[in-house]
Structures are given as C-alpha cells and as structure tokens.
Write an enzyme that holds these catalytic residues in place. Structure first.
Site, PDB file in Angstrom:
ATOM      1  CG  HIS A   1      -1.895   1.151   1.229  1.00 42.58           C
ATOM      2  ND1 HIS A   1      -3.214   0.944   0.831  1.00 42.58           N
ATOM      3  CD2 HIS A   1      -1.876   2.483   1.506  1.00 42.58           C
ATOM      4  CE1 HIS A   1      -3.793   2.002   0.830  1.00 42.58           C
ATOM      5  NE2 HIS A   1      -2.951   2.877   1.281  1.00 42.58           N
ATOM      6  CB  CYS A   2       2.065   3.293  -2.699  1.00 45.27           C
ATOM      7  SG  CYS A   2       3.298   4.751  -3.045  1.00 45.27           S
TER       8      CYS A   2
END
Length: 375
Positions: free
Chosen positions: A182-183
C-alpha cells in the site's frame, strides 16, 4: 553460679533456635520465589511457543504497534501525501519554466535547446500520465461471491475467496489481487492492474530528477556562490550602516528577483537530488523484484519457503517466474517488438496479462515455467 550458667545456656539455645528458624524461613521464601519464576516462565513459553517462530516473527511482533499506527495514519493522510507530491512536482516545473527555460533559450545552442525541450517535455508527460493512472486505477479485487472461484483459500479477515498471489490490505480493508504494497504517496494499493503504472512513475520520476540535477549543476554552484555573496554583502552593509559617516555609502544590495532566482535554483537542485537518491533506490529494489517475478510480499514468503525446503534437501522454484527477460515482458505487457515503443516509451493504458484470478502462461512467454519443487 550454676543457676546463672543454666540461664545463660537456655538463652543461647533459644537464640540458636531463632537463628535456625529465620534461616529456614529465608530459604523457604527463596524457594517460593524460584518456583513462582519457573512457573511463570513455563506459562509464558506455553502461550508463546511456536516451532515456526524465528527472529523475523519476533521482530514483527515487536513492531506490531508501529504497524497499527502506520495503518491508521496512512489511511487518513493519504490525500495529504498525494497533494504533497503534486505540489512539489508543480513547484519544480514552475521553476524550470519561469527561471531556467529563459536562460536556456538565451545561452544554449539550437541543438541543445531542442534536446532539452524534447526530453524534458517527454519525461514530464510520462510522469504525469503514470502518476494519474496509478492513483486512479483500481489494483483489482477478487469477487465476493464464493461460487465464482473454485479451489481457492478464504481470507480470514474479510471472509471472501482469496486467489493465488492475493493478500489482504489492512489499510484498504480489502483483498488485493497480486498485492505488492500500500503506497501512501498514491493513496492506493499497488496491485495487479496498477503495478506497472507505479513502477513506471518511479522510473520516470527518478530519470527526471537525475536530468534536472545533472543539467542544473553549474547553475546550482553559481546560485550557491551568489547566495553566500549576498550574505557577506548584507553583513558588510549592516556594519557600514552602523558606522556610516557623511562620505560613506553602503554596498549595493541584491534585488528581490535576484534573490528569488538563486534560491529557487538551489531549492530545485537539492530537492531533485534528494528525490533521485531515495526514489532511485526504491526503483532499483522493485526492478530486482520484477526480474525475479516477485512482489514485495512474495519476497518474504518465498524466502521462508526457500529456507524450509532447503532443510529438507529440496530447491524452491518460483512458479510465477518465467526468466528475467520474460518477466519484464510480462510485466510491461510487451507481446511484439513494436510494443517497446508504443507501450513502454509512450503513454499506454493497456491492461496487464490475465485477470489476477488465475495465472496461465502469457502468450509472450515462449518457454514453459519450471516446476514448483525440484528434488
């Protein structure tokens, strides 16, 4: 005389009995403490003991509060991170157009002007396109109906089918197909459908920052020297003003436009160089993972599986790796040679191979995959 001796002997016997009793009580207390310690240690081991526990598991357990905090902070501040990326990138572009481009047009040769205009705008278009696609494209989620998929596991958190290479994102609170991570800078998960956009954005942003750092090195040195000279002249001007007489005049000062120009050049070079180092390292890391046909999550899983099979005398083979060159072709979606131009060097919204639910052999792969286990 004898009565005194008898009394003294009785007192001494009583004193010795007291000492023995105190010693016994002390030893008894020590034995009770040891037994409690051993019992507590046994209870702790019975609760926490696991034959698969190693240093990584202990480290993950210690960092669990940090993970919880990061998950909740990232969920609420993702929009702030995206705005920060857009703001910093826009500031660099504005400085280039306002400060550097007029200087390039006045001092560079026509050939260099054409090169800078062509490469700079191409790089900017690639950065904007891939970042927009990365934050707006869904990474892909498995269907919620259990009848749609057969032979898959069930996610323990969302109680839904979990195909191969699918993992649960604690921030999005959903399962993601071929999840990488998850960025927070995208405010989105990196998964099956936007993994290429994420990597291409990192690559072209790194290339753009390196380009600005190399092209602006001479300007940065001149601007830094000018700023130091400004500080020196400002100090001299204050000293002269304090000791000024009727025949003394303070040294000239720089205009606001000159100060803004030099500080903008220094800001541009420092920011681009810092981003190039940090983002360049991340890009190289993901390039190595793509070469091996892995994601960030699968790297840890495959490492543990490789160690487990190594103890049994077996060799682990990644079933989703088709070889270094074919891994890149599958990742970039290159089926024919002309796709290197139309799909890699130019903006392309083409979708990746497969649906993320099953992993059949892509058409661009000529060789069969190796078996999962080899004795």
């Amino acid at each position: 005389m004898r009565s005194r001796q008898r009394m003294f002997a009785a007192v001494m016997r009583l004193l010795l009995k007291c000492l023995r009793l105190g010693r016994r009580r002390r030893f008894k207390l020590v034995r009770q403490v040891e037994q409690l310690w051993q019992y507590g240690h046994l209870c702790l081991r019975s609760v926490l003991y696991n034959s698969f526990t190693n240093g990584d598991v202990v480290l993950d357990s210690l960092f669990e509060p940090v993970y919880w905090l990061v998950d909740h902070v990232t969920r609420w501040f993702g929009v702030v991170f995206v705005a920060l990326v857009i703001g910093l990138t826009s500031s660099i572009v504005a400085i280039v157009y306002i400060c550097l481009l007029p200087l390039i047009l006045q001092t560079y040769t026509p050939a260099w002007i054409c090169w800078h205009l062509a490469y700079g705008h191409w790089n900017l278009i690639m950065i904007v396109f891939h970042y927009y696609m990365a934050i707006t494209t869904s990474p892909g989620h498995p269907p919620q109906a259990k009848d749609d998929l057969t032979g898959v596991s069930i996610c323990r958190k969302c109680i839904a089918p979990k195909p191969a290479r699918t993992h649960h994102c604690s921030i999005c609170n959903r399962c993601v197909l071929k999840m990488d991570h998850h960025c927070p800078w995208l405010n989105n998960c990196v998964g099956h459908y936007n993994h290429r956009y994420f990597f291409s954005f990192c690559l072209f942003m790194t290339m753009g920052c390196i380009y600005c750092s190399i092209s602006g090195w001479e300007m940065f040195r001149d601007a830094y020297t000018a700023i130091e000279r400004m500080k020196l002249l400002e100090k001299e001007r204050l000293q002269v003003t304090a000791n000024q007489t009727y025949y003394q005049t303070p040294p000239p000062t720089f205009s606001f436009r000159q100060r803004a120009f030099h500080k903008s050049v220094v800001y541009l070079w420092v920011l681009c160089s810092s981003v190039a180092l940090a983002l360049g390292a991340l890009t190289l890391w993901h390039a190595a993972l793509i070469t091996r046909g892995e994601t960030s999550i699968e790297r840890h899983i495959n490492k543990k599986e490789r160690q487990r099979l190594q103890k049994k005398g077996k060799v682990f083979r990644n079933p989703y790796s088709y070889g270094s060159w074919d891994n890149w072709k599958v990742f970039l979606g290159v089926d024919v040679p002309r796709h290197w131009l139309t799909r890699v060097l130019l903006p392309s919204p083409h979708r990746p191979h497969g649906t993320g639910l099953s992993w059949d052999l892509p058409p661009c792969v000529t060789e069969q995959r190796v078996p999962l286990l080899a004795i």
